[in-house]
Scaffold this active site. Structure first.
Site, PDB file in Angstrom:
ATOM      1  CB  SER A   7       0.167  -2.416 -20.001  1.00 21.93           C
ATOM      2  OG  SER A   7       0.303  -1.374 -19.056  1.00 21.93           O
ATOM      3  CG  HIS A  32      -3.082  -0.925 -22.567  1.00 22.69           C
ATOM      4  ND1 HIS A  32      -4.397  -0.891 -22.982  1.00 22.69           N
ATOM      5  CD2 HIS A  32      -3.110  -0.784 -21.219  1.00 22.69           C
ATOM      6  CE1 HIS A  32      -5.186  -0.743 -21.919  1.00 22.69           C
ATOM      7  NE2 HIS A  32      -4.432  -0.668 -20.837  1.00 22.69           N
ATOM      8  CG  ASP A  34      -2.580   1.092 -18.163  1.00 23.38           C
ATOM      9  OD1 ASP A  34      -3.776   0.873 -18.395  1.00 23.38           O
ATOM     10  OD2 ASP A  34      -1.677   0.254 -18.375  1.00 23.38           O
ATOM     11  CG  MET A  36      -3.600   4.832 -13.587  1.00 28.31           C
ATOM     12  SD  MET A  36      -3.024   3.579 -12.431  1.00 28.31           S
ATOM     13  CE  MET A  36      -2.822   2.181 -13.551  1.00 28.31           C
ATOM     14  CG  HIS A  65      -7.255   1.692 -19.528  1.00 29.20           C
ATOM     15  ND1 HIS A  65      -6.852   0.603 -18.775  1.00 29.20           N
ATOM     16  CD2 HIS A  65      -8.483   2.014 -19.073  1.00 29.20           C
ATOM     17  CE1 HIS A  65      -7.797   0.291 -17.905  1.00 29.20           C
ATOM     18  NE2 HIS A  65      -8.793   1.135 -18.054  1.00 29.20           N
ATOM     19  CG  MET A  67      -7.932   3.256 -15.308  1.00 24.90           C
ATOM     20  SD  MET A  67      -6.578   2.112 -14.979  1.00 24.90           S
ATOM     21  CE  MET A  67      -5.497   2.552 -16.333  1.00 24.90           C
ATOM     22  CG  MET A 136     -10.779  -2.705 -15.827  1.00 23.04           C
ATOM     23  SD  MET A 136      -9.167  -2.516 -16.627  1.00 23.04           S
ATOM     24  CE  MET A 136      -8.052  -3.130 -15.355  1.00 23.04           C
ATOM     25  N   GLY A 141      -5.620   0.081 -11.348  1.00 18.18           N
ATOM     26  CA  GLY A 141      -4.751   0.905 -10.512  1.00 18.18           C
ATOM     27  C   GLY A 141      -3.307   0.434 -10.498  1.00 18.18           C
ATOM     28  CG  PHE A 142      -1.739  -0.783  -8.054  1.00 15.75           C
ATOM     29  CD1 PHE A 142      -0.756   0.169  -7.768  1.00 15.75           C
ATOM     30  CD2 PHE A 142      -2.975  -0.674  -7.420  1.00 15.75           C
ATOM     31  CE1 PHE A 142      -1.000   1.190  -6.857  1.00 15.75           C
ATOM     32  CE2 PHE A 142      -3.236   0.348  -6.514  1.00 15.75           C
ATOM     33  CZ  PHE A 142      -2.239   1.285  -6.231  1.00 15.75           C
ATOM     34  N   GLY A 143      -0.280  -2.713 -11.866  1.00 13.11           N
ATOM     35  CA  GLY A 143       0.100  -3.903 -12.619  1.00 13.11           C
ATOM     36  C   GLY A 143       0.396  -5.040 -11.652  1.00 13.11           C
ATOM     37  N   GLY A 144       0.533  -6.226 -12.199  1.00 14.66           N
ATOM     38  CA  GLY A 144       1.011  -7.358 -11.409  1.00 14.66           C
ATOM     39  C   GLY A 144       0.014  -8.010 -10.476  1.00 14.66           C
ATOM     40  CG  ASP A 174      -5.954  -3.700 -18.784  1.00 15.43           C
ATOM     41  OD1 ASP A 174      -4.891  -4.237 -18.430  1.00 15.43           O
ATOM     42  OD2 ASP A 174      -6.128  -2.461 -18.796  1.00 15.43           O
ATOM     43  N   GLY A 175      -5.504  -7.074 -17.358  1.00 15.08           N
ATOM     44  CA  GLY A 175      -5.156  -7.388 -15.973  1.00 15.08           C
ATOM     45  C   GLY A 175      -4.878  -8.861 -15.756  1.00 15.08           C
ATOM     46  N   GLY A 176      -3.652  -9.152 -15.364  1.00 21.26           N
ATOM     47  CA  GLY A 176      -3.303 -10.535 -15.036  1.00 21.26           C
ATOM     48  C   GLY A 176      -3.295 -11.478 -16.222  1.00 21.26           C
ATOM     49  N   GLY A 196       1.010  -6.394 -19.022  1.00 21.81           N
ATOM     50  CA  GLY A 196       2.065  -5.520 -18.512  1.00 21.81           C
ATOM     51  C   GLY A 196       3.189  -6.321 -17.905  1.00 21.81           C
ATOM     52  CB  SER A 197       3.649  -7.757 -14.512  1.00 18.00           C
ATOM     53  OG  SER A 197       2.402  -8.397 -14.469  1.00 18.00           O
TER      54      SER A 197
HETATM   55  C1  DX5 Z   1      -4.168  -1.771 -14.458  1.00 18.29           C
HETATM   56  C2  DX5 Z   1      -3.917  -1.384 -15.887  1.00 18.29           C
HETATM   57  C3  DX5 Z   1      -3.315  -2.477 -16.699  1.00 18.29           C
HETATM   58  C4  DX5 Z   1      -1.999  -2.996 -16.163  1.00 18.29           C
HETATM   59  C5  DX5 Z   1      -1.991  -4.465 -16.406  1.00 18.29           C
HETATM   60  O1  DX5 Z   1      -5.015  -0.876 -13.874  1.00 18.29           O
HETATM   61  O2  DX5 Z   1      -5.116  -1.004 -16.543  1.00 18.29           O
HETATM   62  O3  DX5 Z   1      -3.211  -2.129 -18.070  1.00 18.29           O
HETATM   63  O4  DX5 Z   1      -0.867  -2.427 -16.752  1.00 18.29           O
HETATM   64  O5  DX5 Z   1      -0.874  -5.006 -15.790  1.00 18.29           O
HETATM   65  P1  DX5 Z   1      -0.708  -6.570 -15.622  1.00 18.29           P
HETATM   66  O6  DX5 Z   1      -0.715  -7.170 -17.006  1.00 18.29           O
HETATM   67  O7  DX5 Z   1       0.596  -6.690 -14.923  1.00 18.29           O
HETATM   68  O8  DX5 Z   1      -1.863  -7.068 -14.790  1.00 18.29           O
HETATM   69 ZN    ZN Z   2      -4.984  -0.726 -18.784  1.00 18.31          ZN
END
Ligand code: DX5
Ligand code: ZN
Length: 214
Positions: A7, A32, A34, A36, A65, A67, A136, A141-144, A174-176, A196-197
């Site tokens: 991402s 990927h 995102d 938003m 993706h 959102m 999800m 909404g946020f990475g990390g 997707d996420g963590g 992502g992170s």
């Molecule tokens: C969050 C996004 C993800 C995000 C994942 O809303 O949809 O794609 O970038 O980030 P990580 O991998 O850091 O959780």
């Molecule tokens: Zn995403």
């Protein structure tokens, strides 16, 4: 082999071209992206102009993706910008079936994303029409953020629904996502992992991508 979709949300936005060049040389399968809108989720990122510029820098599929609320208003525009896979949130669509059919009519792969609280059973009557389900594993909404453990259970249930109907389905998480949960997710039935992170927070992002190819 597992599909890995880094991402760009966690990339350095001032050096996106460098990030894309790195991904081009890596084992990443998809990019990927995102999108938003500050309404469906409490954050705002980027839209079509950035996506079409990214498209020019890579031959890898763009996994977009959305959102955003009312995504049906922008399907043509994301198609023109270069989306190969277009994923909308079930929670953002009153007429989800119509939206999925329109995405496919435009020639893109159709994805549906579910928030952590939305049961996979919601897709029982649509699963044969969709190409991809994006589960999800954090609140969007946020990475990390940290991975929600119930995702394993949802992944297994989603795979069972697709198998019962004998329909092929790509399940993306997707996420963590990290090397700590990747294998367990794939064993539960996931085909594609977004990160992502975990990827961009490392000194050697290519090695992190390779570590997700479980
Ligand atoms: C969050 C996004 C993800 C995000 C994942 O809303 O949809 O794609 O970038 O980030 P990580 O991998 O850091 O959780
Ligand atoms: Zn995403």
């Amino acid at each position: 082999m597992t599909i890995v979709a880094p991402s760009l949300l966690s990339a350095d936005f001032m050096n996106l071209a460098d990030a894309i060049n790195m991904l081009n040389e890596s084992e990443a399968d998809w990019l990927h992206l995102d999108v938003m809108d500050g309404r469906f989720v409490p954050n705002i990122t980027f839209g079509m102009p950035i996506i079409s510029q990214m498209k020019a820098l890579t031959d890898k599929p763009l996994d977009v993706h959305l959102m955003i609320v009312e995504p049906e208003k922008y399907l043509e525009e994301f198609c023109q910008a270069g989306a190969d896979i277009l994923t909308v949130h079930a929670e953002a669509c009153v007429h989800l079936h119509r939206t999925v059919m329109k995405i496919k009519e435009l020639g893109m792969k159709a994805g549906v994303s579910l928030n952590p609280h939305t049961p996979v059973e919601l897709l029982r009557d649509l699963v044969s029409e969709i190409d991809l389900v994006l589960l999800m594993s954090v609140n969007p909404g946020f990475g990390g953020q940290s991975f929600i453990e119930n995702t394993y259970n949802k992944t297994r249930r989603m795979r069972a629904i697709a198998d019962e109907q004998g329909t092929p389905l790509t399940i993306e998480i997707d996420g963590g996502v990290t090397d700590k949960n990747a294998l367990k997710l794939v064993e539960a039935g996931a085909d594609a992992l977004v990160a992502g992170s975990y990827v961009f927070g490392a000194d050697d992002p290519k090695a992190r991508i390779a570590s997700l190819k479980v």
